[in-house]
Design a protein around this motif. Sequence first.
Motif, PDB file in Angstrom:
ATOM      1  N   GLY A 270      34.580  51.444  31.247  1.00  0.00           N
ATOM      2  CA  GLY A 270      35.249  50.342  30.577  1.00  0.00           C
ATOM      3  C   GLY A 270      36.809  50.448  30.761  1.00  0.00           C
ATOM      4  O   GLY A 270      37.527  50.195  29.870  1.00  0.00           O
ATOM      5  N   LEU A 271      37.230  51.071  31.721  1.00  0.00           N
ATOM      6  CA  LEU A 271      38.557  51.185  31.940  1.00  0.00           C
ATOM      7  C   LEU A 271      39.494  50.192  32.804  1.00  0.00           C
ATOM      8  O   LEU A 271      40.439  50.263  33.138  1.00  0.00           O
ATOM      9  CB  LEU A 271      39.048  52.456  32.674  1.00  0.00           C
ATOM     10  CG  LEU A 271      38.626  53.767  31.718  1.00  0.00           C
ATOM     11  CD1 LEU A 271      38.733  54.961  32.572  1.00  0.00           C
ATOM     12  CD2 LEU A 271      39.399  53.630  30.707  1.00  0.00           C
ATOM     13  N   LEU A 272      38.417  49.078  33.219  1.00  0.00           N
ATOM     14  CA  LEU A 272      39.025  48.088  33.975  1.00  0.00           C
ATOM     15  C   LEU A 272      39.235  46.844  32.987  1.00  0.00           C
ATOM     16  O   LEU A 272      38.706  46.697  31.890  1.00  0.00           O
ATOM     17  CB  LEU A 272      38.154  47.458  35.036  1.00  0.00           C
ATOM     18  CG  LEU A 272      37.911  48.497  36.236  1.00  0.00           C
ATOM     19  CD1 LEU A 272      37.014  47.702  37.144  1.00  0.00           C
ATOM     20  CD2 LEU A 272      39.005  49.064  36.749  1.00  0.00           C
ATOM     21  N   ASP A 273      40.251  45.955  33.201  1.00  0.00           N
ATOM     22  CA  ASP A 273      41.072  45.033  32.407  1.00  0.00           C
ATOM     23  C   ASP A 273      40.016  43.610  32.631  1.00  0.00           C
ATOM     24  O   ASP A 273      39.995  43.146  33.609  1.00  0.00           O
ATOM     25  CB  ASP A 273      42.232  44.651  32.868  1.00  0.00           C
ATOM     26  CG  ASP A 273      43.060  43.879  31.731  1.00  0.00           C
ATOM     27  OD1 ASP A 273      44.168  43.716  31.809  1.00  0.00           O
ATOM     28  OD2 ASP A 273      42.140  43.400  30.913  1.00  0.00           O
ATOM     29  N   ASN A 274      39.214  43.408  31.350  1.00  0.00           N
ATOM     30  CA  ASN A 274      38.503  42.364  31.537  1.00  0.00           C
ATOM     31  C   ASN A 274      39.059  40.814  31.139  1.00  0.00           C
ATOM     32  O   ASN A 274      38.757  39.872  31.305  1.00  0.00           O
ATOM     33  CB  ASN A 274      37.508  42.333  30.391  1.00  0.00           C
ATOM     34  CG  ASN A 274      36.336  43.294  30.978  1.00  0.00           C
ATOM     35  OD1 ASN A 274      35.804  43.247  31.893  1.00  0.00           O
ATOM     36  ND2 ASN A 274      36.126  44.574  30.187  1.00  0.00           N
ATOM     37  N   ARG A 275      40.435  41.088  30.844  1.00  0.00           N
ATOM     38  CA  ARG A 275      41.272  40.033  30.504  1.00  0.00           C
ATOM     39  C   ARG A 275      41.531  39.178  31.827  1.00  0.00           C
ATOM     40  O   ARG A 275      41.664  39.766  32.736  1.00  0.00           O
ATOM     41  CB  ARG A 275      42.325  40.245  29.562  1.00  0.00           C
ATOM     42  CG  ARG A 275      42.451  40.945  28.378  1.00  0.00           C
ATOM     43  CD  ARG A 275      43.580  41.439  27.873  1.00  0.00           C
ATOM     44  NE  ARG A 275      43.945  42.644  28.434  1.00  0.00           N
ATOM     45  CZ  ARG A 275      45.123  43.078  28.392  1.00  0.00           C
ATOM     46  NH1 ARG A 275      45.847  42.885  27.244  1.00  0.00           N
ATOM     47  NH2 ARG A 275      45.464  44.284  29.144  1.00  0.00           N
ATOM     48  N   PRO A 276      41.697  37.930  31.831  1.00  0.00           N
ATOM     49  CA  PRO A 276      42.080  36.879  32.885  1.00  0.00           C
ATOM     50  C   PRO A 276      43.586  37.215  33.243  1.00  0.00           C
ATOM     51  O   PRO A 276      44.247  37.604  32.557  1.00  0.00           O
ATOM     52  CB  PRO A 276      42.107  35.758  32.325  1.00  0.00           C
ATOM     53  CG  PRO A 276      42.095  35.724  31.043  1.00  0.00           C
ATOM     54  CD  PRO A 276      41.588  36.865  30.548  1.00  0.00           C
ATOM     55  N   GLY A 277      43.935  37.180  34.605  1.00  0.00           N
ATOM     56  CA  GLY A 277      45.268  37.445  35.026  1.00  0.00           C
ATOM     57  C   GLY A 277      45.306  38.014  36.212  1.00  0.00           C
ATOM     58  O   GLY A 277      44.185  38.463  36.541  1.00  0.00           O
ATOM     59  N   PRO A 278      46.274  38.186  36.999  1.00  0.00           N
ATOM     60  CA  PRO A 278      46.336  38.889  38.306  1.00  0.00           C
ATOM     61  C   PRO A 278      46.268  40.318  38.026  1.00  0.00           C
ATOM     62  O   PRO A 278      46.492  40.926  37.115  1.00  0.00           O
ATOM     63  CB  PRO A 278      47.934  38.544  38.626  1.00  0.00           C
ATOM     64  CG  PRO A 278      48.642  38.233  37.637  1.00  0.00           C
ATOM     65  CD  PRO A 278      47.586  37.720  36.400  1.00  0.00           C
ATOM     66  N   SER A 279      45.669  40.792  39.259  1.00  0.00           N
ATOM     67  CA  SER A 279      45.680  42.336  39.279  1.00  0.00           C
ATOM     68  C   SER A 279      47.051  43.070  39.740  1.00  0.00           C
ATOM     69  O   SER A 279      48.074  42.308  39.929  1.00  0.00           O
ATOM     70  CB  SER A 279      44.711  42.844  40.295  1.00  0.00           C
ATOM     71  OG  SER A 279      43.241  42.233  40.239  1.00  0.00           O
ATOM     72  N   ALA A 280      47.218  44.237  39.326  1.00  0.00           N
ATOM     73  CA  ALA A 280      48.254  44.905  39.415  1.00  0.00           C
ATOM     74  C   ALA A 280      48.332  45.170  41.199  1.00  0.00           C
ATOM     75  O   ALA A 280      47.641  45.015  41.833  1.00  0.00           O
ATOM     76  CB  ALA A 280      48.110  46.371  39.014  1.00  0.00           C
ATOM     77  N   SER A 281      49.748  44.814  41.568  1.00  0.00           N
ATOM     78  CA  SER A 281      50.004  44.971  42.963  1.00  0.00           C
ATOM     79  C   SER A 281      49.982  46.143  43.552  1.00  0.00           C
ATOM     80  O   SER A 281      50.365  47.352  42.938  1.00  0.00           O
ATOM     81  CB  SER A 281      51.256  44.394  43.290  1.00  0.00           C
ATOM     82  OG  SER A 281      51.382  43.060  42.673  1.00  0.00           O
ATOM     83  N   PRO A 282      49.330  46.540  44.734  1.00  0.00           N
ATOM     84  CA  PRO A 282      49.328  47.877  45.476  1.00  0.00           C
ATOM     85  C   PRO A 282      50.660  48.191  45.669  1.00  0.00           C
ATOM     86  O   PRO A 282      51.496  47.330  45.908  1.00  0.00           O
ATOM     87  CB  PRO A 282      48.636  47.579  46.787  1.00  0.00           C
ATOM     88  CG  PRO A 282      48.064  46.217  46.616  1.00  0.00           C
ATOM     89  CD  PRO A 282      48.622  45.375  45.780  1.00  0.00           C
TER      90      PRO A 282
END
Length: 283
Positions: A270-282
């Motif tokens: 459960g450590l991933l973000d379920n909220r809509p929006g862009p992923s963090a950039s590499p």
Amino acid sequence: MSIPNVFAALVDDAAIFPPGSLPLPEAIIAHAAQRNSRYEALAGPFVLGTGDLAAAAQLATPDLFPEPLPVSIVVPTPDALAETIETADDLRVTVRALEVKLDRSEPLIPQVTTIANHDRRGITTHIEVPRPTHPEWPELLAAIAAHDLRLKFRTGGTQSDAFPDESELATWIHDAARHTTPFKCTAGLHNAIRHTDPETGFEHHGFLNILCATASALDNAETDSLATILAERNPTALTNALGDTNPRTLFVSYGSCSLAESYEDLAALGLLDNRPGPSASPR
């Protein structure tokens, strides 16, 4: 699901190294697929040795990689730095990092000086260091820190004695934090939580354990406390231990042959973000 910043570009793709040992052509295709998948923001550079550099660049065609292939190059000795950098200059790759091995049969400090004095074109450089029981460890760490180089810790392998125990790894992390010297890890970190491999019986460290221990080290925890965190097998205890301190200023990445396994572990916890929006950039 998007990748929270604390996990962004955490996993360097070491698919061609054991235990995965994927053939280079397959690994390049898989890496391209990862960079266009839900795993993208978790992925760091493609890790390869100097001998595979030219072949990888040839395989990484523009249709697979619109931008040059991002790589982290494992350099076998300090003496191979010049040839490695010159070779990369002529290829369609972006060198994100160099991972230099030291010759353990020779004094280590002069080798660090050789690396530091070399024109590395500003490329981030990790030095693979011996275990903290090595007699040169304190002086070696001081030299690496003084030259603004980075550390590389070997956290596993194909033999049981390649895995440092929690006390050894805690010493590494503690000392790196005291010198404010970033590090990466390599080998053995296939899963988030510390566990015993059911097939080999090897004790594997968890990358989430290391993130939590690193955060505590940055908050001035002592080695014994870090060892306790590294030995923790309770997922709830570890997920609750991720606080406000950002461990990524110190623990920059780890090499793994399975990006998917890391992603699925984070999702299951459960450590991933379920909220809509862009992923963090590499990185």
